[in-house]
Every structure is written in C-alpha cells, then in structure tokens.
Scaffold this motif. Structure first.
Motif, PDB file in Angstrom:
ATOM      1  N   PHE A  26       0.785  -1.077  -0.237  1.00  8.64           N
ATOM      2  CA  PHE A  26      -0.153   0.079   0.045  1.00  8.64           C
ATOM      3  C   PHE A  26       0.777   1.133  -0.095  1.00  8.64           C
ATOM      4  O   PHE A  26       0.644   2.180  -0.792  1.00  8.64           O
ATOM      5  CB  PHE A  26      -0.961   0.057   1.340  1.00  8.64           C
ATOM      6  CG  PHE A  26      -1.916   1.164   1.290  1.00  8.64           C
ATOM      7  CD1 PHE A  26      -3.042   1.641   0.389  1.00  8.64           C
ATOM      8  CD2 PHE A  26      -1.353   2.295   2.503  1.00  8.64           C
ATOM      9  CE1 PHE A  26      -3.666   2.743   0.706  1.00  8.64           C
ATOM     10  CE2 PHE A  26      -2.186   3.347   2.423  1.00  8.64           C
ATOM     11  CZ  PHE A  26      -3.328   3.778   1.777  1.00  8.64           C
ATOM     12  N   VAL A  27       1.916   1.134   0.844  1.00  8.14           N
ATOM     13  CA  VAL A  27       2.785   2.435   0.976  1.00  8.14           C
ATOM     14  C   VAL A  27       3.611   2.785  -0.525  1.00  8.14           C
ATOM     15  O   VAL A  27       3.723   3.715  -0.818  1.00  8.14           O
ATOM     16  CB  VAL A  27       3.791   2.120   1.907  1.00  8.14           C
ATOM     17  CG1 VAL A  27       4.885   3.539   2.211  1.00  8.14           C
ATOM     18  CG2 VAL A  27       3.145   2.243   3.371  1.00  8.14           C
ATOM     19  N   ILE A  28       3.978   1.756  -1.057  1.00  6.41           N
ATOM     20  CA  ILE A  28       4.442   1.730  -2.428  1.00  6.41           C
ATOM     21  C   ILE A  28       3.701   2.195  -3.413  1.00  6.41           C
ATOM     22  O   ILE A  28       3.927   3.059  -4.035  1.00  6.41           O
ATOM     23  CB  ILE A  28       5.347   0.716  -2.714  1.00  6.41           C
ATOM     24  CG1 ILE A  28       6.534   0.231  -1.709  1.00  6.41           C
ATOM     25  CG2 ILE A  28       6.069   0.707  -4.108  1.00  6.41           C
ATOM     26  CD1 ILE A  28       7.037  -1.317  -1.721  1.00  6.41           C
ATOM     27  N   GLY A  29       2.653   1.338  -3.471  1.00  4.73           N
ATOM     28  CA  GLY A  29       1.572   1.750  -4.551  1.00  4.73           C
ATOM     29  C   GLY A  29       1.325   3.492  -4.388  1.00  4.73           C
ATOM     30  O   GLY A  29       0.882   3.949  -5.255  1.00  4.73           O
ATOM     31  N   THR A  30       1.081   3.738  -3.193  1.00  2.07           N
ATOM     32  CA  THR A  30       0.295   5.025  -2.922  1.00  2.07           C
ATOM     33  C   THR A  30       1.545   6.010  -3.122  1.00  2.07           C
ATOM     34  O   THR A  30       1.405   7.009  -3.996  1.00  2.07           O
ATOM     35  CB  THR A  30       0.220   5.463  -1.293  1.00  2.07           C
ATOM     36  OG1 THR A  30      -0.770   4.566  -0.869  1.00  2.07           O
ATOM     37  CG2 THR A  30      -0.090   6.848  -1.035  1.00  2.07           C
ATOM     38  N   THR A  31       2.843   5.817  -3.024  1.00  2.00           N
ATOM     39  CA  THR A  31       3.941   6.595  -3.401  1.00  2.00           C
ATOM     40  C   THR A  31       4.197   6.750  -4.954  1.00  2.00           C
ATOM     41  O   THR A  31       4.351   7.661  -5.470  1.00  2.00           O
ATOM     42  CB  THR A  31       5.275   6.012  -2.630  1.00  2.00           C
ATOM     43  OG1 THR A  31       5.310   6.142  -1.464  1.00  2.00           O
ATOM     44  CG2 THR A  31       6.442   6.990  -3.208  1.00  2.00           C
ATOM     45  N   LEU A  32       4.132   5.690  -5.576  1.00  2.00           N
ATOM     46  CA  LEU A  32       3.890   5.694  -7.111  1.00  2.00           C
ATOM     47  C   LEU A  32       2.969   6.467  -7.677  1.00  2.00           C
ATOM     48  O   LEU A  32       3.259   7.394  -8.452  1.00  2.00           O
ATOM     49  CB  LEU A  32       3.998   4.238  -7.648  1.00  2.00           C
ATOM     50  CG  LEU A  32       5.023   3.480  -7.244  1.00  2.00           C
ATOM     51  CD1 LEU A  32       4.525   2.058  -8.047  1.00  2.00           C
ATOM     52  CD2 LEU A  32       6.171   3.755  -7.924  1.00  2.00           C
ATOM     53  N   VAL A  34       1.183   9.038  -6.116  1.00  2.00           N
ATOM     54  CA  VAL A  34       1.574  10.538  -5.533  1.00  2.00           C
ATOM     55  C   VAL A  34       2.488  11.091  -6.696  1.00  2.00           C
ATOM     56  O   VAL A  34       2.359  12.140  -7.027  1.00  2.00           O
ATOM     57  CB  VAL A  34       1.657  10.704  -4.169  1.00  2.00           C
ATOM     58  CG1 VAL A  34       2.342  11.941  -3.922  1.00  2.00           C
ATOM     59  CG2 VAL A  34       0.476  10.370  -3.427  1.00  2.00           C
ATOM     60  N   SER A  35       3.676  10.291  -6.597  1.00  2.00           N
ATOM     61  CA  SER A  35       4.845  10.732  -7.459  1.00  2.00           C
ATOM     62  C   SER A  35       4.571  11.069  -8.955  1.00  2.00           C
ATOM     63  O   SER A  35       4.923  11.933  -9.511  1.00  2.00           O
ATOM     64  CB  SER A  35       5.799   9.545  -7.475  1.00  2.00           C
ATOM     65  OG  SER A  35       6.627   9.538  -6.086  1.00  2.00           O
ATOM     66  N   LEU A  36       3.808  10.232  -9.573  1.00  2.71           N
ATOM     67  CA  LEU A  36       3.042  10.559 -11.035  1.00  2.71           C
ATOM     68  C   LEU A  36       2.379  11.500 -11.194  1.00  2.71           C
ATOM     69  O   LEU A  36       2.509  12.553 -12.137  1.00  2.71           O
ATOM     70  CB  LEU A  36       2.836   9.060 -11.551  1.00  2.71           C
ATOM     71  CG  LEU A  36       2.495   9.127 -13.089  1.00  2.71           C
ATOM     72  CD1 LEU A  36       3.743   9.313 -13.793  1.00  2.71           C
ATOM     73  CD2 LEU A  36       1.878   7.941 -13.523  1.00  2.71           C
ATOM     74  N   CYS A  37       1.391  11.546 -10.166  1.00  2.36           N
ATOM     75  CA  CYS A  37       0.640  12.874 -10.338  1.00  2.36           C
ATOM     76  C   CYS A  37       1.341  14.234  -9.944  1.00  2.36           C
ATOM     77  O   CYS A  37       0.985  15.291 -10.517  1.00  2.36           O
ATOM     78  CB  CYS A  37      -0.319  12.515  -9.224  1.00  2.36           C
ATOM     79  SG  CYS A  37      -1.780  13.957  -9.036  1.00  2.36           S
ATOM     80  N   TRP A  38       2.314  14.099  -8.977  1.00  2.00           N
ATOM     81  CA  TRP A  38       2.926  15.372  -8.750  1.00  2.00           C
ATOM     82  C   TRP A  38       3.878  16.018 -10.012  1.00  2.00           C
ATOM     83  O   TRP A  38       3.767  17.049 -10.082  1.00  2.00           O
ATOM     84  CB  TRP A  38       3.981  15.106  -7.723  1.00  2.00           C
ATOM     85  CG  TRP A  38       4.732  16.265  -7.219  1.00  2.00           C
ATOM     86  CD1 TRP A  38       6.058  16.801  -7.477  1.00  2.00           C
ATOM     87  CD2 TRP A  38       4.247  16.891  -6.192  1.00  2.00           C
ATOM     88  NE1 TRP A  38       6.323  17.884  -6.883  1.00  2.00           N
ATOM     89  CE2 TRP A  38       5.295  18.071  -5.986  1.00  2.00           C
ATOM     90  CE3 TRP A  38       3.252  17.126  -5.333  1.00  2.00           C
ATOM     91  CZ2 TRP A  38       5.069  19.090  -5.217  1.00  2.00           C
ATOM     92  CZ3 TRP A  38       3.179  18.372  -4.570  1.00  2.00           C
ATOM     93  CH2 TRP A  38       4.105  19.186  -4.341  1.00  2.00           C
TER      94      TRP A  38
END
Length: 479
Positions: A26-32, A34-38
């Motif tokens: 979940f943490v990695i999926g969320t990070t991916l 957020v990073s792409l959206c950013w």
C-alpha cells in the motif's frame, strides 16, 4: 510467498507477516501514484475535463450537456472538483495551483480505492497469501496508477463503485436491514452519476439481493424491502435525469458525438473490430497503438491495462520529440503513421514486454478463480463463506455488465478510444477477488505457488521501475 495458514480467522491475519507485506504494498503503491501525479502536467490527460469544471466555478450551475464536449457526462465529479477549485481560489491560490489541486483529487481517489479494495478482500475467507497477492496486483497495476495521475472522472467512479461493493457486503452481513439497504441506495445514487460505466452497480445489487434470498441468507420479504430501499433512490433520480435530458436534448443519455466523432476523426484499421481475437504479443517490442493494432478489442484492453500503449506518458521517456509530434498527429487522424519509434529505449522495451507478458499470470488466475467458484458452488453455498456467496455472484454480474457496456460502446463507436483499459477498472475489486480464489485453488502445489510468487514479485518490481522511470524523465531535464 507461502500459504501455510489454512484460513484467515481475523486474529491470525492481524498477527501475520502478510499484514506487513500488504502495508508495504500500500505504501509503495501510494508513493507511485503520488509521485506520478506530482510530476504529470494537469493538461496531460485523455480529454479536457477541466472545461465543465471551470464553467461550474464561473456560473455556480451545471452547464448544459452541449455546452462543451465533456459536458454530457454525469455531474458528480465536476461538481466536487469545482467545489475544491473554488475553495482554492477563495484562499488566494494561483491558477496553476488551483488546477493542480483538482488534478490531485484524482490521486486521492486512487489511494482511497486501494483502501476499500483491501477492506473488501478482508471480508472474505481468503488465505493470507492469496489476499496479499491480490491486493498487490491492485497496488501495482500500471493502468490504475496512470489514472490516479490524470484529471478525469474515472478515478472517482472507481472509488464510488468500490464503496458500493463494500456497503453491499456490509448490508448482507447485517441481514439487509432497512438502514443499510437505504444507505446502499444513497451510495449507489452517487456512484451512477460519476460515469456511465458505473451503471453496472445496479444489476449487481439486484443479483446480490435476489441471490441472498434464494440461498436462505435472508427472507424473501426482507429482500423485497431491501431492493425497494436500495434501488428506489438511484432509479428515481436516474429516471428523472433521463426524462429531463430527453425533453431538452432529444436523448436520455446525451453523447456529444455531434461536436466531435472519434470514429470519423481517429485512425482505424481496415479490419472490423474483433471480439474473438487476443494477441498481446503484438505490443511486444513497440508498445504503442499503431496501424494493424487497432481492431482487436481484448488485445487493446488487456495491453493497455499493463502498459501505456495508448501513450500518455511514453513521450517523456525518450528525446525523439519530432517523432512523437508526428505520432500524435496520426493519433488524432491528422497525418500518416510515422513508423515505429527508432529511439525507444531498452528500459522502456524491457518494462513493457515484461509487464504485458507477466500480466497473463494474474489474468489466468482470475479465470481459474472464476471457474473454481462457478464449479464449486456447493462448497461456497454451505461453507464458512456462505453468507458472502451472493456477493461473489453479484461481483461476477458486475464484471459481466461492465464488459457488456464497453462492448456496446465499441459497437457504437468502433475505434480504439472506446476500448480503453481504464473502463474495465470499474470492476478491479471483483477481479482481484477472483484472482485470490484462483491463487487458493492452485495453492496446494508448493512449486506452482513459488512460481506464482516469483512472477508476481517480478511484475511488481517492473511496474515500480516503469513508473519511477516516467517520474524521473518528467521531473528531470529532457532526455
């Protein structure tokens, strides 16, 4: 991954290392996400969904269906985005920050959808290894990550469909009480006004309630009352909406193809659309839509689930800007195809080929899980998950109606942009549940279980590398 535990009895799962693995996914999926959206520019999207939002922000009213191309869509997404945009404007944020906030809402929806998918999986008697593998697929699925980074009404519809599924499960667990049935009706009403593809939740609700009564989970009297409470709000609101549209626009569910018709403007193959073929190898080596790869329905939908084959982000991964300009001109139907991209990098090729190929593994598990559930109805109807058996049947109905809706859309609009993988994400919770059932079906074979774990681990790694490559290319200097 192993499945030593015979089942999940709540406390065992909470103490299990599998919970740590699920949290890491979940943490990695969320990070991916957020990073792409950013790093993704707000304008980088399949359609201009900002136009209806700005109209609502300016006038305070929902625009006419023919006021802009996307204005025909159901209004929930646009109203929520306009409210967020207006609030951002009110505190004095610059226009660039306002649109970024509205884009970021889609990332929030994507992350919340992952939470709901986990909660849905946790309701079923699944072995921990099966559950965490299925949840990992949801976390690392490239198309799900892409859609969390673009401004569109898709991500909110995924969230609302997942919420409808979860409320349906709880309502059945509570014996379809009037309170929960009424709550289901309200959630379903919001859901169907996110996107037309979300209409599939209505037959799902009907199937679950009737199945629950037929299998003795609830009485027929309680089921009839629950159906009334759950369906009356969405059907009444949708009915009045359609009547109003019919009177004003001559169409119950308007569609602005009169303004722009992709089936006329966009490139098409000479071959008619095929609903029988499946040739994912066509996207190996050069993973983009191209002449000869525009007519196989299941090939386009499947390949687009695992890689950016209808390219929105690939253009950031190499320096051949001139080729991409010519490619997008062809994509819009304005110029001939420029040939295969000579500058496609080895990392793009490896991640694309690996993801498209390894995607066959969860697809196969989903098929195995569906077949296992269908052919073992006696076990499901009388076993420890008896009360949830109607839910599994309802999710199969949801998936069937979702697919039929997309097939109907493709018949009406026989062009590649009707065969989007993103439309199938409405049923991601159903897919990962059947995937988990497929995993458990094959779990007794230790060697097969090890092979599946290895394939999933490699798939998750490739997905993370692929997304981080896009992020690095987008945020850094031009390649």
């Amino acid at each position: 991954m192993t499945d030593a535990e015979a089942g999940d009895q709540g406390g065992v799962w909470r103490r299990s290392p599998y919970l740590v693995l699920a949290a890491a996914f979940f943490v990695i999926g969320t990070t991916l996400r957020v990073s792409l959206c950013w790093v993704n520019p707000p304008s980088n999207a399949f359609d201009d969904h900002f136009a209806p939002i700005f109209m609502i922000m300016k006038t305070g009213a929902i625009p006419a269906k023919d006021a802009c191309f996307q204005c025909y869509q159901p209004p929930v997404f646009y109203c929520v985005s306009a409210a967020a945009g207006s609030a951002a404007q009110a505190v004095g944020l610059a226009p660039a920050h306002v649109v970024k906030i509205m884009q970021g809402l889609n990332c929030v929806y994507g992350v919340l959808t992952l939470i709901l998918i986990y909660l849905i999986l946790a309701r079923f008697e699944l072995r921990p290894g099966a559950r965490v593998a299925a949840f990992g697929v949801a976390c690392f699925l490239p198309r799900s990550i892409y859609m969390s980074a673009v401004n569109s009404n898709d991500s909110l519809s995924y969230l609302c469909v997942a919420a409808t599924i979860l409320v349906t499960i709880v309502a059945v667990e509570r014996g379809l009480s009037p309170g929960w049935a009424g709550t289901l009706g309200l959630v379903a009403t919001v859901t169907i006004f996110c996107k037309y593809t979300a209409f599939a939740v209505l037959p799902m609700i009907v199937a679950v309630v009737i199945w629950a009564a037929a299998s003795g989970v609830v009485s027929w009297k309680r089921a009839a009352a629950a159906l009334l409470l759950a369906l009356a709000p969405p059907v009444a609101v949708l009915g009045s909406y359609m009547v109003s549209n019919l009177a004003r626009y001559g169409d119950a569910l308007p569609w602005n193809v009169g303004m722009y018709d992709p089936s006329v403007e966009r490139p098409r193959d000479v071959e008619t659309i095929s609903f029988e073929s499946f040739r994912p190898w066509e996207f190996l080596g050069h993973p983009v839509l191209a002449p000869g790869k525009l007519h196989s329905f299941w090939t386009i939908a499947y390949s687009g689930m695992w890689f950016d084959t209808e390219p929105l982000f690939q253009c950031f991964l190499d320096s051949n800007r001139a080729w991409w300009s010519r490619y997008y001109a062809w994509y819009r139907g304005e110029a001939p195809f420029p040939g295969n991209n000579p500058a496609i990098g080895w990392l793009t090729t490896v991640t694309a080929d690996g993801l498209v190929t390894l995607g066959l593994v969860p697809l196969a598990l989903g098929v195995v899980g569906t077949a296992a559930w269908v052919f073992r109805q006696r076990h499901w109807a009388t076993g420890p998950d008896r009360i949830h058996n109607p839910i599994v049947g309802g999710l199969l109905v949801l998936a069937a109606f979702n697919a039929l809706g997309i097939i109907w859309l493709t018949h009406r609009l026989p062009v590649y942009c009707a065969m989007k993988a993103s439309y199938f994400l409405e049923t991601l919770p159903a897919f990962v549940l059947f995937l988990a059932i497929g995993w458990m079906t094959l779990a007794p074979n230790r060697w097969l279980r090890a092979a599946l774990g290895t394939a999933f681990g490699l798939q998750f790694l490739l997905a993370a590398v692929h997304i981080l490559d896009i992020v690095a290319a987008t945020a850094g200097p031009p390649r």
